[in-house]
Scaffold this motif. Structure first.
Motif, PDB file in Angstrom:
ATOM      1  N   ALA A 143      -5.940  14.118  -6.707  1.00 41.60           N
ATOM      2  CA  ALA A 143      -7.236  13.543  -6.366  1.00 41.60           C
ATOM      3  C   ALA A 143      -7.164  12.037  -6.191  1.00 41.60           C
ATOM      4  N   ASP A 144      -6.350  11.366  -7.012  1.00 42.13           N
ATOM      5  CA  ASP A 144      -6.224   9.918  -6.885  1.00 42.13           C
ATOM      6  C   ASP A 144      -5.662   9.528  -5.518  1.00 42.13           C
ATOM      7  N   LEU A 145      -4.688  10.274  -5.052  1.00 45.41           N
ATOM      8  CA  LEU A 145      -4.103  10.010  -3.738  1.00 45.41           C
ATOM      9  C   LEU A 145      -5.126  10.266  -2.635  1.00 45.41           C
ATOM     10  N   ALA A 146      -5.851  11.388  -2.750  1.00 46.19           N
ATOM     11  CA  ALA A 146      -6.852  11.728  -1.734  1.00 46.19           C
ATOM     12  C   ALA A 146      -7.952  10.679  -1.676  1.00 46.19           C
ATOM     13  N   LEU A 147      -8.414  10.209  -2.837  1.00 44.45           N
ATOM     14  CA  LEU A 147      -9.465   9.193  -2.868  1.00 44.45           C
ATOM     15  C   LEU A 147      -8.977   7.874  -2.292  1.00 44.45           C
ATOM     16  N   SER A 148      -7.736   7.521  -2.573  1.00 46.42           N
ATOM     17  CA  SER A 148      -7.185   6.269  -2.048  1.00 46.42           C
ATOM     18  C   SER A 148      -7.082   6.319  -0.526  1.00 46.42           C
ATOM     19  N   ILE A 149      -6.658   7.450   0.004  1.00 41.65           N
ATOM     20  CA  ILE A 149      -6.572   7.581   1.453  1.00 41.65           C
ATOM     21  C   ILE A 149      -7.964   7.583   2.066  1.00 41.65           C
ATOM     22  N   ALA A 150      -8.902   8.289   1.428  1.00 37.04           N
ATOM     23  CA  ALA A 150     -10.276   8.329   1.937  1.00 37.04           C
ATOM     24  C   ALA A 150     -10.895   6.936   1.974  1.00 37.04           C
ATOM     25  N   ALA A 151     -10.571   6.113   0.981  1.00 36.42           N
ATOM     26  CA  ALA A 151     -11.143   4.763   0.913  1.00 36.42           C
ATOM     27  C   ALA A 151     -10.678   3.896   2.074  1.00 36.42           C
TER      28      ALA A 151
ATOM     29  N   VAL B  31       0.839  -1.205   0.000  1.00 41.20           N
ATOM     30  CA  VAL B  31       0.000   0.000   0.000  1.00 41.20           C
ATOM     31  C   VAL B  31       0.869   1.249   0.000  1.00 41.20           C
ATOM     32  N   VAL B  32       1.952   1.208   0.756  1.00 37.69           N
ATOM     33  CA  VAL B  32       2.864   2.354   0.815  1.00 37.69           C
ATOM     34  C   VAL B  32       3.471   2.622  -0.559  1.00 37.69           C
ATOM     35  N   ALA B  33       3.924   1.573  -1.228  1.00 39.22           N
ATOM     36  CA  ALA B  33       4.502   1.740  -2.563  1.00 39.22           C
ATOM     37  C   ALA B  33       3.474   2.299  -3.541  1.00 39.22           C
ATOM     38  N   MET B  34       2.235   1.836  -3.429  1.00 37.49           N
ATOM     39  CA  MET B  34       1.184   2.321  -4.315  1.00 37.49           C
ATOM     40  C   MET B  34       0.925   3.814  -4.113  1.00 37.49           C
ATOM     41  N   MET B  35       0.933   4.266  -2.861  1.00 32.42           N
ATOM     42  CA  MET B  35       0.644   5.672  -2.580  1.00 32.42           C
ATOM     43  C   MET B  35       1.729   6.588  -3.119  1.00 32.42           C
ATOM     44  N   HIS B  36       2.960   6.115  -3.178  1.00 32.90           N
ATOM     45  CA  HIS B  36       4.029   6.927  -3.753  1.00 32.90           C
ATOM     46  C   HIS B  36       3.804   7.170  -5.244  1.00 32.90           C
ATOM     47  N   GLN B  37       3.004   6.329  -5.885  1.00 30.41           N
ATOM     48  CA  GLN B  37       2.759   6.456  -7.316  1.00 30.41           C
ATOM     49  C   GLN B  37       1.547   7.331  -7.632  1.00 30.41           C
ATOM     50  N   LEU B  38       0.783   7.730  -6.599  1.00 33.32           N
ATOM     51  CA  LEU B  38      -0.440   8.501  -6.810  1.00 33.32           C
ATOM     52  C   LEU B  38      -0.208   9.979  -6.529  1.00 33.32           C
ATOM     53  N   GLN B  39      -1.017  10.791  -7.170  1.00 33.43           N
ATOM     54  CA  GLN B  39      -0.922  12.237  -6.986  1.00 33.43           C
ATOM     55  C   GLN B  39      -2.324  12.832  -6.905  1.00 33.43           C
TER      56      GLN B  39
ATOM     57  N   TRP C 151      -3.424   6.789   9.100  1.00 34.56           N
ATOM     58  CA  TRP C 151      -3.235   8.069   8.403  1.00 34.56           C
ATOM     59  C   TRP C 151      -1.960   8.772   8.862  1.00 34.56           C
ATOM     60  N   LEU C 152      -1.590   8.587  10.119  1.00 31.10           N
ATOM     61  CA  LEU C 152      -0.297   9.126  10.571  1.00 31.10           C
ATOM     62  C   LEU C 152       0.848   8.443   9.830  1.00 31.10           C
ATOM     63  N   ILE C 153       0.722   7.127   9.638  1.00 25.32           N
ATOM     64  CA  ILE C 153       1.756   6.399   8.882  1.00 25.32           C
ATOM     65  C   ILE C 153       1.825   6.917   7.447  1.00 25.32           C
ATOM     66  N   PHE C 154       0.654   7.095   6.813  1.00 23.94           N
ATOM     67  CA  PHE C 154       0.636   7.604   5.441  1.00 23.94           C
ATOM     68  C   PHE C 154       1.283   8.981   5.368  1.00 23.94           C
ATOM     69  N   ALA C 155       0.985   9.840   6.349  1.00 23.83           N
ATOM     70  CA  ALA C 155       1.548  11.190   6.352  1.00 23.83           C
ATOM     71  C   ALA C 155       3.073  11.147   6.437  1.00 23.83           C
ATOM     72  N   VAL C 156       3.569  10.303   7.344  1.00 20.35           N
ATOM     73  CA  VAL C 156       5.028  10.185   7.507  1.00 20.35           C
ATOM     74  C   VAL C 156       5.666   9.664   6.228  1.00 20.35           C
ATOM     75  N   VAL C 157       5.075   8.633   5.652  1.00 24.92           N
ATOM     76  CA  VAL C 157       5.634   8.011   4.457  1.00 24.92           C
ATOM     77  C   VAL C 157       5.639   8.979   3.275  1.00 24.92           C
ATOM     78  N   LEU C 158       4.601   9.798   3.158  1.00 26.20           N
ATOM     79  CA  LEU C 158       4.495  10.707   2.020  1.00 26.20           C
ATOM     80  C   LEU C 158       5.308  11.988   2.198  1.00 26.20           C
ATOM     81  N   ILE C 159       5.471  12.427   3.452  1.00 24.17           N
ATOM     82  CA  ILE C 159       6.142  13.710   3.709  1.00 24.17           C
ATOM     83  C   ILE C 159       7.650  13.548   3.847  1.00 24.17           C
TER      84      ILE C 159
END
Length: 248
Positions: free
Chosen positions: A133-141, A123-131, A235-243
């Motif tokens: 609205a796609d990223l926001a929708l994936s996180i929202a899901a 999931v982490v690798a996938m999020m690095h490939q999104l930008q 979501w904290l993990i996603f934030a750390v991974v993306l930032i």
């Protein structure tokens, strides 16, 4: 959703295990567990049957709806007994346990990494490939999906609690501990395909994180509290991974 499940002391209690608001029979629990398993299967299979985001959302819908359908069949109008209207206490307990989960699972993960016994989260690798609205929708899901993950943890917890008290004759405290550990091990095992069948990783890192994430439910008897903890943690993990990569 709200349910008026009260213990002898006037506070909330776990539903079903002691006949309040009703006792779910063994066949009833088998139905609930079967629909929960069906929901998990739907989460895995739907993306392969429908293209793009549609398959993902269909999988999440099955993941959440099927366990609740099973509860509705087994418990009738009392299927909402695992839900209470969130109070301020429910919310802050959920929020407080998110960083606790990160800390505890992080310590365990560091030890596992030193032994080279971990696999990457796709999931982490996938999020690095999104930008965008796609990223926001994936996180929202992930929010409804994490509610589904709470359902496939709390439902087995309650089933085990009923089994250990009603069938095995264990005390309430011992049964709670057994159901808490058993449901965490099951939750970890469900992650085996995600982490390339690394048994140690899913049982130690994921299982330990699950133990901490279940504590808000043990305290509040409200699945919304553990859901808040789970969403905040991820979501904290996603934030750390993306930032972090951008800071470097």
């Amino acid at each position: 959703m709200k349910a008026a499940i009260r213990s002898a002391t006037g506070g909330r209690d776990f539903p079903f295990y002691n006949g309040e608001p009703l006792r779910i029979s063994l066949p009833g629990w088998l139905i609930v567990l079967a629909t929960a398993a069906g929901g998990f299967a739907g989460l895995m299979i739907a993306p392969t049957l429908a293209p793009g985001r549609l398959g993902g959302w269909l999988g999440i819908a099955f993941f959440v709806a099927l366990p609740l359908l099973g509860l509705r069949v087994a418990a009738g109008k009392y299927w909402t007994a695992i839900f209470h209207r969130p109070t301020a206490r429910d919310i802050w307990i959920g929020l407080a346990f998110a960083p606790c989960t990160l800390l505890v699972s992080g310590i365990v993960a560091l030890g596992m990494m030193r032994l080279e016994l971990t696999a990457a989260n796709p999931v982490v690798a996938m999020m690095h490939q999104l930008q965008g609205a796609d990223l926001a929708l994936s996180i929202a899901a992930t929010a409804p999906q994490l509610l589904g993950e709470e359902l496939i943890t709390i439902i087995p917890f309650l089933a085990l609690l009923t089994l250990l008290t009603a069938r095995c004759g264990l005390s309430r405290r011992v049964a709670i501990i057994g159901a808490w550990i058993g449901s965490a091990l099951l939750f970890g095992a469900l992650h085996l395909p995600t982490y390339q069948w690394h048994l140690g990783q899913v049982l130690l890192i994921i299982g330990t994180a699950r133990l901490v994430l279940t504590v808000p439910y043990l305290i509040t008897k409200n699945i919304w509290s553990s859901t808040i903890a789970h969403i905040t943690n991820d979501w904290l993990i996603f934030a750390v991974v993306l930032i972090l990569p951008k800071l470097g």
